[in-house]
Design a protein around this motif. Structure first.
Motif, PDB file in Angstrom:
ATOM      1  N   ASP A 240     -52.482  -2.322 -61.742  1.00 57.89           N
ATOM      2  CA  ASP A 240     -52.793  -2.317 -63.172  1.00 57.89           C
ATOM      3  C   ASP A 240     -51.533  -2.266 -64.009  1.00 57.89           C
ATOM      4  N   MET A 241     -50.534  -1.504 -63.529  1.00 61.07           N
ATOM      5  CA  MET A 241     -49.266  -1.369 -64.264  1.00 61.07           C
ATOM      6  C   MET A 241     -48.349  -2.554 -64.038  1.00 61.07           C
ATOM      7  N   ARG A 242     -48.774  -3.493 -63.143  1.00 61.19           N
ATOM      8  CA  ARG A 242     -47.943  -4.663 -62.811  1.00 61.19           C
ATOM      9  C   ARG A 242     -46.591  -4.225 -62.241  1.00 61.19           C
TER      10      ARG A 242
ATOM     11  N   PRO B  92     -43.707  -7.277 -60.425  1.00 62.63           N
ATOM     12  CA  PRO B  92     -44.549  -8.481 -60.486  1.00 62.63           C
ATOM     13  C   PRO B  92     -43.873  -9.741 -59.958  1.00 62.63           C
ATOM     14  N   VAL B  93     -42.511  -9.763 -59.839  1.00 61.46           N
ATOM     15  CA  VAL B  93     -41.818 -11.007 -59.463  1.00 61.46           C
ATOM     16  C   VAL B  93     -41.857 -11.215 -57.957  1.00 61.46           C
ATOM     17  N   GLU B  94     -41.382 -10.217 -57.184  1.00 61.88           N
ATOM     18  CA  GLU B  94     -41.312 -10.384 -55.728  1.00 61.88           C
ATOM     19  C   GLU B  94     -42.038  -9.285 -54.970  1.00 61.88           C
TER      20      GLU B  94
ATOM     21  N   ARG C  63       0.817  -1.214   0.000  1.00 62.20           N
ATOM     22  CA  ARG C  63       0.000   0.000   0.000  1.00 62.20           C
ATOM     23  C   ARG C  63       0.854   1.268   0.000  1.00 62.20           C
TER      24      ARG C  63
ATOM     25  N   SER D 157      -5.005  -1.738  -6.267  1.00 60.88           N
ATOM     26  CA  SER D 157      -4.566  -2.936  -6.963  1.00 60.88           C
ATOM     27  C   SER D 157      -5.256  -2.979  -8.329  1.00 60.88           C
TER      28      SER D 157
ATOM     29  N   GLU E 260      -8.917  -3.490  -7.960  1.00 61.61           N
ATOM     30  CA  GLU E 260      -9.618  -2.278  -7.553  1.00 61.61           C
ATOM     31  C   GLU E 260      -9.684  -1.268  -8.688  1.00 61.61           C
TER      32      GLU E 260
ATOM     33  N   ARG F 273     -53.784   1.537 -59.356  1.00 63.66           N
ATOM     34  CA  ARG F 273     -53.021   1.888 -60.556  1.00 63.66           C
ATOM     35  C   ARG F 273     -51.695   1.127 -60.602  1.00 63.66           C
TER      36      ARG F 273
END
Lengths: 171, 81
Positions: free
Chosen positions: A149-151, A154-156, A85, A91, A94, A146
């Motif tokens: 209608d326009m697709r 369209p895939v996913e 100390r 330490s 600590e 709309r």
């Protein structure tokens, strides 16, 4: 003008140099300030600091340091701890201990997020005007029809979720 | 006092090859994490997407699709019949 005054001093030898030194105290050396001397520091990457922690030892500690010069097996456990100390403040265990600071930080962050939310609510209620008419339900359904209608996609995407035969969303 | 000393000695801690051990652990980890991420992406996103496109175009009739769009009235240059 100053140079000629200096010359007159040297010429007359009015002030002898040894008297000057005695008047100042120590040959013109300034007292070393604490901050310019090597310092003790508790750091993980500095295992052996430049100086011991305790600088001015009490009489008891001085006696212990004398005992340290003899065989260490003569030292008791408490004396060894006392020597430790003297040399070190905390330490490693600590020094590295965790704190509860994260709770304060988290609390502060959440609190100010809440304040921001209240500000935003006030703004929406008292400051902002109406939103555009293109966000109404009628317009959104016309818009979605709309897109189908326009697709669009369209895939996913959206048109792949619509059943064009049954004219409803796919289950 | 926080520091206490027992009369028995503590076991000697690992002194050498600390970086080597850490590096080995992290090299394996990095390899498996990267390969895992790549595999997850391939089997979770890339392959289903390729399958979706293949399915869509397997029996796709563009003229039928065009007539459906024309009937809905979205074309300026091709009005509904």
């Amino acid at each position: 003008m100053l140079a000629s005054r200096a010359f007159s001093l040297i010429g007359k030898r009015a002030i002898s140099t040894s008297i000057c030194l005695r008047a100042h105290g120590h040959a013109g050396v300034v007292k070393a300030e604490d901050f310019s001397l090597p310092a003790y520091v508790d750091r993980r990457d500095v295992p052996l600091p430049e100086v011991a922690f305790v600088r001015d030892l009490s009489a008891q500690q001085k006696a212990l340091k004398e005992k340290e010069k003899a065989s260490w097996t003569a030292l008791s456990v408490d004396e060894k701890v006392e020597l430790y100390r003297i040399k070190f403040n905390e330490s490693y265990a600590e020094m590295n201990r965790g704190t509860n600071e994260w709770k304060t930080i988290l609390g502060g962050v959440l609190f100010f997020l809440g304040v921001t939310g209240l500000i935003l609510i006030w703004q929406k209620h008292y400051m902002y005007g109406p939103i555009p008419h293109t966000f109404s339900d009628e317009w959104l359904s016309m818009q979605t029809k709309r897109m189908l209608d326009m697709r669009v996609n369209p895939v996913e995407g959206i048109s792949s979720q619509w059943d064009f035969e049954k004219n409803e969303w796919k289950k | 006092n926080i520091i206490t000393m027992s009369s028995a000695l503590l076991p000697k801690p690992q002194m050498r090859r600390l970086l080597a051990r850490r590096m080995k652990f992290h090299l394996f980890g990095a390899f498996f994490v990267s390969v895992g991420c790549a595999a997850l992406y391939k089997f979770g996103i890339a392959d289903p997407r390729k399958r979706a496109y293949a399915e869509f175009y397997k029996n796709y009739d563009p003229m039928k699709d065009f007539e459906a769009m024309r009937a809905a009235g979205v074309f300026e240059s091709a009005p509904p019949k």
